[in-house]
Design a protein around this motif. Structure first.
Motif, PDB file in Angstrom:
ATOM      1  N   GLY A 258       0.805  -1.204   0.000  1.00 34.52           N
ATOM      2  CA  GLY A 258       0.000   0.000   0.000  1.00 34.52           C
ATOM      3  C   GLY A 258       0.842   1.259   0.000  1.00 34.52           C
ATOM      4  O   GLY A 258       2.027   1.272   0.386  1.00 34.52           O
ATOM      5  N   ALA A 259       0.211   2.350  -0.436  1.00 32.11           N
ATOM      6  CA  ALA A 259       0.925   3.620  -0.488  1.00 32.11           C
ATOM      7  C   ALA A 259       1.214   4.180   0.901  1.00 32.11           C
ATOM      8  O   ALA A 259       2.086   5.045   1.055  1.00 32.11           O
ATOM      9  CB  ALA A 259       0.111   4.631  -1.298  1.00 32.11           C
ATOM     10  N   ASN A 260       0.487   3.705   1.924  1.00 28.18           N
ATOM     11  CA  ASN A 260       0.739   4.199   3.274  1.00 28.18           C
ATOM     12  C   ASN A 260       2.004   3.623   3.892  1.00 28.18           C
ATOM     13  O   ASN A 260       2.372   3.992   5.006  1.00 28.18           O
ATOM     14  CB  ASN A 260      -0.453   3.879   4.180  1.00 28.18           C
ATOM     15  CG  ASN A 260      -0.744   2.391   4.256  1.00 28.18           C
ATOM     16  OD1 ASN A 260      -0.385   1.628   3.362  1.00 28.18           O
ATOM     17  ND2 ASN A 260      -1.401   1.981   5.323  1.00 28.18           N
ATOM     18  N   LYS A 261       2.692   2.713   3.173  1.00 20.64           N
ATOM     19  CA  LYS A 261       3.946   2.135   3.661  1.00 20.64           C
ATOM     20  C   LYS A 261       5.159   2.674   2.924  1.00 20.64           C
ATOM     21  O   LYS A 261       6.252   2.107   3.027  1.00 20.64           O
ATOM     22  CB  LYS A 261       3.904   0.610   3.518  1.00 20.64           C
ATOM     23  CG  LYS A 261       2.776  -0.051   4.286  1.00 20.64           C
ATOM     24  CD  LYS A 261       2.787  -1.544   4.064  1.00 20.64           C
ATOM     25  CE  LYS A 261       1.596  -2.202   4.760  1.00 20.64           C
ATOM     26  NZ  LYS A 261       1.562  -3.664   4.487  1.00 20.64           N
ATOM     27  N   ASP A 262       4.996   3.770   2.178  1.00 20.99           N
ATOM     28  CA  ASP A 262       6.112   4.286   1.393  1.00 20.99           C
ATOM     29  C   ASP A 262       7.255   4.757   2.278  1.00 20.99           C
ATOM     30  O   ASP A 262       8.437   4.556   1.962  1.00 20.99           O
ATOM     31  CB  ASP A 262       5.634   5.436   0.491  1.00 20.99           C
ATOM     32  CG  ASP A 262       4.764   4.935  -0.646  1.00 20.99           C
ATOM     33  OD1 ASP A 262       4.792   3.721  -0.907  1.00 20.99           O
ATOM     34  OD2 ASP A 262       4.040   5.753  -1.261  1.00 20.99           O
ATOM     35  N   LYS A 263       6.929   5.393   3.402  1.00 16.96           N
ATOM     36  CA  LYS A 263       7.985   5.909   4.283  1.00 16.96           C
ATOM     37  C   LYS A 263       8.769   4.797   4.964  1.00 16.96           C
ATOM     38  O   LYS A 263       9.882   5.034   5.437  1.00 16.96           O
ATOM     39  CB  LYS A 263       7.370   6.818   5.345  1.00 16.96           C
ATOM     40  CG  LYS A 263       6.749   8.079   4.774  1.00 16.96           C
ATOM     41  CD  LYS A 263       6.209   8.955   5.897  1.00 16.96           C
ATOM     42  CE  LYS A 263       5.588  10.227   5.333  1.00 16.96           C
ATOM     43  NZ  LYS A 263       5.039  11.095   6.411  1.00 16.96           N
TER      44      LYS A 263
ATOM     45  N   SER B  93      12.344   4.395   9.361  1.00 21.87           N
ATOM     46  CA  SER B  93      11.432   3.323   8.966  1.00 21.87           C
ATOM     47  C   SER B  93      10.675   2.776  10.181  1.00 21.87           C
ATOM     48  O   SER B  93       9.460   2.519  10.109  1.00 21.87           O
ATOM     49  CB  SER B  93      12.203   2.200   8.279  1.00 21.87           C
ATOM     50  OG  SER B  93      13.180   1.654   9.143  1.00 21.87           O
ATOM     51  N   ILE B  94      11.370   2.631  11.298  1.00 25.44           N
ATOM     52  CA  ILE B  94      10.702   2.132  12.519  1.00 25.44           C
ATOM     53  C   ILE B  94       9.702   3.169  13.025  1.00 25.44           C
ATOM     54  O   ILE B  94       8.596   2.825  13.467  1.00 25.44           O
ATOM     55  CB  ILE B  94      11.752   1.806  13.597  1.00 25.44           C
ATOM     56  CG1 ILE B  94      12.644   0.650  13.135  1.00 25.44           C
ATOM     57  CG2 ILE B  94      11.075   1.459  14.908  1.00 25.44           C
ATOM     58  CD1 ILE B  94      13.736   0.276  14.109  1.00 25.44           C
TER      59      ILE B  94
ATOM     60  N   LYS C  39       5.723   2.565  13.392  1.00 27.57           N
ATOM     61  CA  LYS C  39       5.053   2.777  14.672  1.00 27.57           C
ATOM     62  C   LYS C  39       3.868   3.732  14.522  1.00 27.57           C
ATOM     63  O   LYS C  39       2.789   3.514  15.094  1.00 27.57           O
ATOM     64  CB  LYS C  39       6.058   3.325  15.680  1.00 27.57           C
ATOM     65  CG  LYS C  39       5.487   3.537  17.057  1.00 27.57           C
ATOM     66  CD  LYS C  39       6.539   4.077  18.008  1.00 27.57           C
ATOM     67  CE  LYS C  39       5.941   4.308  19.395  1.00 27.57           C
ATOM     68  NZ  LYS C  39       6.964   4.862  20.342  1.00 27.57           N
ATOM     69  N   GLU C  40       4.047   4.778  13.727  1.00 22.80           N
ATOM     70  CA  GLU C  40       2.960   5.736  13.499  1.00 22.80           C
ATOM     71  C   GLU C  40       1.787   5.073  12.782  1.00 22.80           C
ATOM     72  O   GLU C  40       0.612   5.312  13.105  1.00 22.80           O
ATOM     73  CB  GLU C  40       3.482   6.916  12.686  1.00 22.80           C
ATOM     74  CG  GLU C  40       2.440   8.002  12.446  1.00 22.80           C
ATOM     75  CD  GLU C  40       2.997   9.146  11.625  1.00 22.80           C
ATOM     76  OE1 GLU C  40       2.240  10.088  11.340  1.00 22.80           O
ATOM     77  OE2 GLU C  40       4.194   9.082  11.250  1.00 22.80           O
ATOM     78  N   ARG C  41       2.106   4.208  11.798  1.00 25.80           N
ATOM     79  CA  ARG C  41       1.036   3.509  11.077  1.00 25.80           C
ATOM     80  C   ARG C  41       0.294   2.542  11.986  1.00 25.80           C
ATOM     81  O   ARG C  41      -0.945   2.441  11.933  1.00 25.80           O
ATOM     82  CB  ARG C  41       1.634   2.760   9.883  1.00 25.80           C
ATOM     83  CG  ARG C  41       0.607   2.022   9.033  1.00 25.80           C
ATOM     84  CD  ARG C  41       1.260   1.441   7.801  1.00 25.80           C
ATOM     85  NE  ARG C  41       2.303   0.494   8.134  1.00 25.80           N
ATOM     86  CZ  ARG C  41       2.097  -0.802   8.397  1.00 25.80           C
ATOM     87  NH1 ARG C  41       0.869  -1.296   8.346  1.00 25.80           N
ATOM     88  NH2 ARG C  41       3.096  -1.600   8.687  1.00 25.80           N
ATOM     89  N   LYS C  42       1.011   1.842  12.856  1.00 25.38           N
ATOM     90  CA  LYS C  42       0.365   0.920  13.783  1.00 25.38           C
ATOM     91  C   LYS C  42      -0.500   1.668  14.787  1.00 25.38           C
ATOM     92  O   LYS C  42      -1.572   1.180  15.183  1.00 25.38           O
ATOM     93  CB  LYS C  42       1.432   0.092  14.513  1.00 25.38           C
ATOM     94  CG  LYS C  42       2.173  -0.908  13.640  1.00 25.38           C
ATOM     95  CD  LYS C  42       1.244  -2.000  13.150  1.00 25.38           C
ATOM     96  CE  LYS C  42       2.011  -3.040  12.346  1.00 25.38           C
ATOM     97  NZ  LYS C  42       1.105  -4.130  11.852  1.00 25.38           N
ATOM     98  N   GLU C  43      -0.078   2.837  15.215  1.00 21.98           N
ATOM     99  CA  GLU C  43      -0.873   3.625  16.150  1.00 21.98           C
ATOM    100  C   GLU C  43      -2.172   4.094  15.498  1.00 21.98           C
ATOM    101  O   GLU C  43      -3.229   4.129  16.143  1.00 21.98           O
ATOM    102  CB  GLU C  43      -0.065   4.825  16.641  1.00 21.98           C
ATOM    103  CG  GLU C  43       1.064   4.452  17.594  1.00 21.98           C
ATOM    104  CD  GLU C  43       1.885   5.662  17.998  1.00 21.98           C
ATOM    105  OE1 GLU C  43       1.641   6.756  17.428  1.00 21.98           O
ATOM    106  OE2 GLU C  43       2.754   5.518  18.875  1.00 21.98           O
ATOM    107  N   LYS C  44      -2.121   4.440  14.213  1.00 21.17           N
ATOM    108  CA  LYS C  44      -3.344   4.827  13.510  1.00 21.17           C
ATOM    109  C   LYS C  44      -4.302   3.649  13.397  1.00 21.17           C
ATOM    110  O   LYS C  44      -5.520   3.805  13.561  1.00 21.17           O
ATOM    111  CB  LYS C  44      -2.997   5.361  12.118  1.00 21.17           C
ATOM    112  CG  LYS C  44      -2.334   6.731  12.116  1.00 21.17           C
ATOM    113  CD  LYS C  44      -2.071   7.208  10.702  1.00 21.17           C
ATOM    114  CE  LYS C  44      -1.429   8.586  10.683  1.00 21.17           C
ATOM    115  NZ  LYS C  44      -1.153   9.053   9.293  1.00 21.17           N
TER     116      LYS C  44
END
Length: 261
Positions: free
Chosen positions: A87-92, A111-112, A116-121
């Motif tokens: 997905g595009a939300n994993k580009d960073k 990257s970590i 972490k930010e994506r998992k918190e969302k």
């Protein structure tokens, strides 16, 4: 076949006796309006309650716009998934060059931090989803025969957990700080007699205890036979090794022995 033919003829005759209109497919009969509701095996489904955001959007007049599942990637020049696998939300998390803030720590990993930010969302969305479900269950919960809303299962579980934790301390929750609006626990409470009583009351209580000591026990297994102070049944069971009085009688008569000494 004759019965089926008669039934079909009666049905067609009843249809064409109604007001008809002509069309390209032939004459169409106008059916009468129903006089009663059709029976249902289950009640009509209740409308789905609105979420917190839907209520806010309706109050503010915000129209919902559905986002596409695909988004355009300028680097790949292709449509990619907005979420999920690749997905595009994993580009960073996978890009080879990332700008690091000036006040970042020495061991800062972009990257970590992005993961972490994506998992918190994701955790926040799931938490909001569970809150919407519990709010909807509370608003459209089951009702009893009087139409009063019953307590939801989630609230009952929370009350049970709170009641269990309140008595988990050494003082059984007696000296714990009470929450605002907390209800007292229901149940049988122990009652203690006062330390100082009158002589007559103390004498009557002691006489009641003495009267209980002279009584015969009500249990059949612990009853005494006659004036004996020994429980005969228990003694026989102990001597015979649990086999009973018959085995004890055979042993006393010499039966059942394998040999002579």
């Amino acid at each position: 076949m004759s019965t089926a033919r008669d039934g079909v003829q009666a049905l067609i005759g009843a249809l064409f006796s109604l007001p008809t209109t002509s069309s390209a497919d032939g004459p169409l009969a106008k059916l009468p309006s129903p006089t009663s509701q059709l029976p249902r095996a289950k009640p009509l489904p209740k409308p789905k309650p609105l979420t917190k955001w839907e209520k806010f959007a309706r109050a503010k007049g915000i129209s919902k716009t559905k986002r596409d599942k695909k988004t355009w990637d300028e680097e790949k020049q292709d449509w990619v998934n907005r979420w999920g696998w690749k997905g595009a939300n994993k580009d960073k998390e996978v890009q080879w060059l990332t700008e690091v803030p000036a006040n970042a720590d020495v061991d800062f990993d972009p990257s970590i931090a992005a993961r972490k930010e994506r998992k918190e969302k994701m955790a926040k969305n799931e938490r909001q989803h569970q809150q919407n479900l519990s709010r909807a269950q509370a608003e459209s919960g089951p009702t009893n025969k009087n139409g009063v809303a019953l307590q939801s299962q989630r609230k009952r579980d929370i009350d049970h957990t709170v009641a269990t934790t309140r008595v988990s301390t050494a003082s059984m929750g007696r000296f714990d700080r009470k929450l605002e609006g907390e209800k007292p626990l229901k149940g049988v409470k122990r009652k203690f007699d006062p330390a100082e009583v009158s002589a007559d009351k103390e004498k009557s209580s002691n006489m009641a205890i003495l009267s209980q000591l002279g009584r015969e026990p009500g249990d059949k297994k612990s009853r005494k036979s006659g004036d004996n102070v020994v429980n005969v049944r228990k003694a026989v069971r102990a001597v015979s090794g649990g086999k009973g009085s018959a085995a004890l009688a055979q042993r006393s008569n010499g039966k059942g022995r394998k040999g002579k000494r």
